[in-house]
Design a protein around this motif. Structure first.
Motif, mmCIF file in Angstrom:
data_model
loop_
_atom_site.group_PDB
_atom_site.id
_atom_site.type_symbol
_atom_site.label_atom_id
_atom_site.label_comp_id
_atom_site.label_asym_id
_atom_site.label_seq_id
_atom_site.Cartn_x
_atom_site.Cartn_y
_atom_site.Cartn_z
ATOM 1 N N GLY A 168 33.355 5.472 27.937
ATOM 2 C CA GLY A 168 32.969 4.602 29.041
ATOM 3 C C GLY A 168 34.080 3.872 29.749
ATOM 4 N N CYS A 169 35.339 4.227 29.460
ATOM 5 C CA CYS A 169 36.424 3.604 30.214
ATOM 6 C C CYS A 169 36.459 4.197 31.618
ATOM 7 N N THR A 170 36.862 3.378 32.595
ATOM 8 C CA THR A 170 37.182 3.942 33.904
ATOM 9 C C THR A 170 38.521 4.652 33.757
ATOM 10 N N PRO A 171 38.794 5.637 34.649
ATOM 11 C CA PRO A 171 40.077 6.352 34.530
ATOM 12 C C PRO A 171 41.272 5.405 34.477
ATOM 13 N N MET A 172 41.235 4.324 35.301
ATOM 14 C CA MET A 172 42.355 3.389 35.321
ATOM 15 C C MET A 172 42.489 2.700 33.977
ATOM 16 N N LYS A 173 41.356 2.271 33.440
ATOM 17 C CA LYS A 173 41.373 1.564 32.170
ATOM 18 C C LYS A 173 41.835 2.495 31.056
ATOM 19 N N ALA A 174 41.389 3.736 31.123
ATOM 20 C CA ALA A 174 41.791 4.711 30.112
ATOM 21 C C ALA A 174 43.291 4.933 30.163
ATOM 22 N N LEU A 175 43.814 4.933 31.394
ATOM 23 C CA LEU A 175 45.259 5.115 31.576
ATOM 24 C C LEU A 175 46.026 3.993 30.882
ATOM 25 N N PHE A 176 45.525 2.758 31.093
ATOM 26 C CA PHE A 176 46.241 1.616 30.518
ATOM 27 C C PHE A 176 46.047 1.518 29.015
ATOM 28 N N LYS A 177 44.814 1.866 28.558
ATOM 29 C CA LYS A 177 44.514 1.644 27.141
ATOM 30 C C LYS A 177 44.902 2.831 26.272
ATOM 31 N N ALA A 178 44.831 4.044 26.843
ATOM 32 C CA ALA A 178 45.047 5.215 25.983
ATOM 33 C C ALA A 178 46.356 5.931 26.266
#
Lengths: 273, 269
Positions: A168-178
């Motif tokens: 459920g991460c947004t692509p931007m959030k996934a970029l920062f978190k993963a």
């Protein structure tokens, strides 16, 4: 045995050749003479260096150097992060084209990089000053940032990014978190590389600067004019010492990182077993 | 899924624009100025001048000659160093190699000034006048670029399979023959990249010849610098193109010899 001594002796001789000029400069920073003549030990040159009345130009140049290196390395790191992720996700053809263009500032003769940017700024009527120097530094620093992030992207576990999306991460959030945490070491070393390249640069800078000085341009103008201002010997010594300190710190840092990585590997292996 | 990969690709967009504007466009400007004259009309005047105007062509030959001599000296000094450092028989100590990398972290301007300071100090100790010129320039170049010769040769030699030399010795080769017939040929990739890493920067530098040559040494880099500071952009651009062609040729030769083995070229850290 004799052969071994001869061989080692030769290596030390070459090392002597490499370190002798630096040693001379350091030794003579402790004597106040205007020319290279020993006039007894003193810290006068160091006191002069930190006396704003006597060394205003040098301190100003030092300040400019640090500002330029700081801003240009931060911007090139930012551009580099996004560029590296973008290029990594490109198809073969465009990937290759981007990497080729990235290699131009690395392969090009520095003097050509310098004068070609000068022509550009003249064409656009951009006045020479700190901004032009910063842009020029970003040009040759960013490819190095990309090059130090790229291998980390290739080693990265892509599943984590997709897992983040699935959860459920947004692509931007996934970029920062993963993604970012996995390539962090590449980003840090890219940043330091950009910083040192910027501090070190002379050839590109000299063609794109006007009205202000960086340390390199100041030292060059000074040496070309009337031999070296004595207090620059003290400054050189201090730069040497700080470079050495920085190297030691970076080495300890990367050593630790390796160690903790080994630990992490050992842990995951333990879990699997 | 596909949508996301397309989106991530576009993160490189600002960079692409930046490079287009600040790398490709400036190079196009150099090409434009090189092939036009002062009035802005297309001509080969600059290139014709280069070949007919004796001064520039001489300094072009001088640059190649000095770069060549520097490269030879660096190889003669550097190869034995790399060989000894990479040979476990003589050296098991990795820090010794790191000591050769360390000077590269010092600003090359500072190193060159240090060389000048050393000459001046020697002059005052020995009470002799040291004349700065070609010899001191070559000294400064060797001093600056020697590590670039040692590093690639060292990394090729230290990854070399020891069984080759052992086999050669077993088959009756003398130690000198082992070096000339086995080690040297196997070290060729490292040697070639060492040669290019010394030759190319010596071709384009103007700082070392400026500070250690007292205006007696005018290399291609010095002339380009001079032309641009005197606002003669067309001629300076043409000379830049000639310099680039020369470097391109060197790189082409390197690639031809070096496409098999990748050695540690470029920056080590």
């Amino acid at each position: 045995m004799v052969k071994k001594i001869l061989a080692k002796g030769y290596v030390y001789l070459v090392l002597l050749f490499l370190y002798a000029p630096i040693a001379v400069l350091v030794i003579y920073s402790f004597t106040p003479a205007a020319t290279m003549q020993w006039q007894g030990f003193s810290l006068e040159l160091y006191q002069d260096l930190f006396n704003p009345a006597k060394s205003a130009d040098i301190l100003d140049a030092l300040k400019n150097t640090l500002i330029i290196a700081g801003i240009s390395s931060i911007i090139s790191t930012l551009i580099g992060i996004f560029a590296a992720i973008g290029i990594y996700n490109m198809k073969n053809r465009s990937k290759e084209a981007m990497m080729t263009v990235s290699k131009i500032p690395m392969m090009n003769a520095e003097i050509v990089t310098g004068v070609s940017l000068m022509l550009l700024f003249l064409l656009f009527g951009i006045p020479f000053g700190m901004v032009t120097v910063i842009i020029a530094h970003i040009v040759f620093c960013t490819p190095y940032v990309i090059l130090s992030i790229m291998p980390k992207l290739q080693q990265m576990d892509n599943n984590l990014y997709e897992a983040a999306l699935d959860l459920g991460c947004t692509p931007m959030k996934a970029l920062f978190k993963a993604v970012l945490p996995q390539i962090m070491s590449g980003i840090v070393s890219g940043f330091f590389l950009a910083f040192t390249l910027s501090i070190d640069d002379f050839v590109v800078t000299i063609f794109n600067i006007q009205g202000i000085n960086t340390l390199s341009t100041f030292i060059y103008a000074d040496a070309a004019k009337n031999g070296l201002t004595p207090s620059l010997r003290a400054l050189s010594t201090m730069i040497l010492v700080s470079v050495l300190l920085l190297l030691v710190i970076v080495n300890i840092f990367s050593h630790r990182e390796k160690k903790s990585k080994n630990k992490a590997v050992a842990k995951t292996k333990g879990v699997k077993i | 899924m596909k949508k996301i990969t397309i989106k991530r690709k576009y993160l490189a967009f600002p960079y692409a624009i930046f490079m287009l504007l600040f790398v490709l466009l400036p190079l196009a400007l150099i090409v434009f100025y090189a092939f036009t004259n002062a009035d802005g009309s297309i001509s080969l005047e600059n290139f014709i001048n280069f070949f007919t105007d004796g001064v520039t062509f001489n300094s072009f030959l001088d640059s190649i000659w000095i770069a060549f001599i520097t490269t030879v000296i660096c190889f003669v000094i550097g190869f034995p160093v790399a060989y000894i450092l990479a040979n476990k028989k003589y050296n098991r100590n990795k820090t010794l190699f790191l000591l050769f990398l360390l000077p590269m972290w010092i600003n090359f301007l500072l190193r060159t000034i240090a060389t000048r300071a050393m000459f001046e100090a020697f002059g005052s100790w020995l009470d002799i006048e040291i004349t700065f010129g070609k010899a001191t320039t070559i000294f400064g170049m060797v001093y600056n670029f020697l590590p670039f010769m040692i590093i690639p040769i060292y990394s090729t030699l230290s990854s070399l399979d020891k069984s080759y030399t052992e086999a050669a010795l077993d088959l009756g080769a003398t130690p000198t023959k082992v070096i000339t017939r086995v080690i040297l040929p196997l070290a060729i990739p490292g040697i070639i990249s060492g040669i290019t890493m010394v030759f190319m920067p010596t071709l384009s530098t103007f700082v070392i010849s400026d500070l250690l040559g007292n205006n007696l040494v005018q290399l291609l880099g010095n002339i380009i610098n001079l032309e641009f500071t005197q606002n003669s952009w067309n001629y300076g651009s043409a000379l830049s193109i000639i310099l680039l062609l020369l470097m391109g040729l060197t790189m082409f030769i390197e690639k031809k010899y070096n496409n098999k083995t990748q050695t540690a070229g470029g920056r080590i850290w």
